[in-house]
Design an enzyme around this catalytic site. Structure first.
Site, PDB file in Angstrom:
ATOM      1  N   LYS A 199       0.818  -1.232   0.000  1.00 56.58           N
ATOM      2  CA  LYS A 199       0.000   0.000   0.000  1.00 56.58           C
ATOM      3  C   LYS A 199       0.845   1.273   0.000  1.00 56.58           C
ATOM      4  CE  LYS A 199      -3.971  -2.116   2.289  1.00 56.58           C
ATOM      5  NZ  LYS A 199      -4.964  -2.009   3.374  1.00 56.58           N
ATOM      6  N   ASP A 212     -10.444   2.325   2.629  1.00 55.67           N
ATOM      7  CA  ASP A 212     -10.751   1.824   3.974  1.00 55.67           C
ATOM      8  C   ASP A 212     -11.498   2.876   4.797  1.00 55.67           C
ATOM      9  OD1 ASP A 212      -9.607  -0.616   3.534  1.00 55.67           O
ATOM     10  OD2 ASP A 212      -7.658  -0.066   4.370  1.00 55.67           O
TER      11      ASP A 212
END
Ligand code: ATR
Length: 279
Positions: free
Chosen positions: A65, A101
């Site tokens: 990420k 998220d």
């Protein structure tokens, strides 16, 4: 040619993203595919350089990420704030990205406990890893007045506080019980309570009965923390909805339809995880 997206990780076999996106592709009868790509850390740069040759975009999972964020030509405000990206697409040929998220966490909370934000002055967040970073940011963005972070390794909690500013307080892991009474929302972002891990051993006695308890762990669906919270009448929020909702923005970008998180999709995931719905 059919549109293709993928999830990039290492390992990636465990990822449930292909199941979620495959479900929506079938539901909307879209000529598209969603693949798994196991990419070793030393190859991620090269892989992303050539992403556009095969894919309209991608999800990115552990451990890539941060590396994905570093490659973005157009990081959105969320990716910039977090220094991480889990969803990539192309805009006029430029690699663009965000972290969904934040959306996933909030959308599931909004759906589960409408109006929670009006009732939440203080949130207590356990853990200070990547998931916690997204969640702390989400809570501050939504206007929660005070976010208290406790982490086994105190320095990581302090680093989050330094990153996101003055509405954050840090307490020692050993002092959680002393601050429990102040929280209207308790969030577990640690791996404690996950299958194969020790439970999160927390005496909930000081917690207000109205305080919501959100565990982002979803295997098992009902962690020992959620079971204890439910038993004393606290509203509980499980981790599966966050996983489902975080997939929505990527699918919309790549395939042009905003999909809906339905009970049927949740059942499909639960079956795959070998779990069943709780009351
Ligand atoms: P993620 O990206 O899922 O947040 P992570 O960055 O590895 O994963 O973070 C895992 C979190 O679980 C951390 O807050 C970690 O605490 P440390 O920062 O002290 O490592 C927490 N965690 C994992 N095992 C733990 C344990 N046995 N007791 C307490 N906290 C634990």
């Amino acid at each position: 040619m059919s549109r293709r997206a993928c999830v990039i990780g290492h390992p990636v076999a465990h990822s449930r993203s292909p199941l979620i996106h495959g479900y929506w592709l079938r539901e909307h009868k879209i000529d598209g595919e969603y693949m798994r790509e196991d990419v070793r850390p030393e190859n991620i740069d090269r892989f992303l350089n050539r992403l556009a040759e095969r894919y309209v975009g991608a999800n990115v999972t552990i451990p890539h990420k941060e590396a994905a964020f570093a490659k973005l030509q157009h990081p959105d405000a969320i990716a910039q704030a977090l220094g991480a990206a889990n969803t990539l697409w192309f805009e006029n040929g430029a690699l663009s990205g965000t972290s969904t998220d934040v959306h996933g966490f909030l959308a599931h909370l909004d759906a589960s406990l409408p109006g929670w934000d009006r009732r939440t002055g203080t949130a207590l967040v356990l853990g200070a890893g990547g998931a916690s970073r997204s969640i702390v940011y989400a809570l501050l963005e939504r206007g929660v007045g005070r976010v208290v972070i406790a982490n086994r390794t105190n320095a990581r909690a302090q680093a989050l506080a330094d990153r996101f500013g003055r509405r954050i307080a840090v307490v020692d892991w050993a002092s959680i019980s002393k601050v429990l009474a102040t929280a209207e929302l308790l969030v577990n972002t640690t791996s404690l309570g996950m299958k194969g891990q020790p439970p999160l051993a927390l005496d909930l006695a000081p917690l207000k009965n109205s305080a919501a308890v959100y565990d982002i762990v979803y295997v098992p669906l009902e962690t020992p923390l959620l079971a204890a919270a439910r038993a004393r009448g606290n509203p509980v929020v499980d981790g599966l909805g966050m996983l489902l909702h975080q997939a929505v923005p990527g699918f919309e970008r790549w395939f042009g339809v905003r999909p809906i998180v339905t009970p049927a999709l949740r059942m499909r995931l639960l079956a795959d995880l070998g779990e069943t719905e709780r009351p």
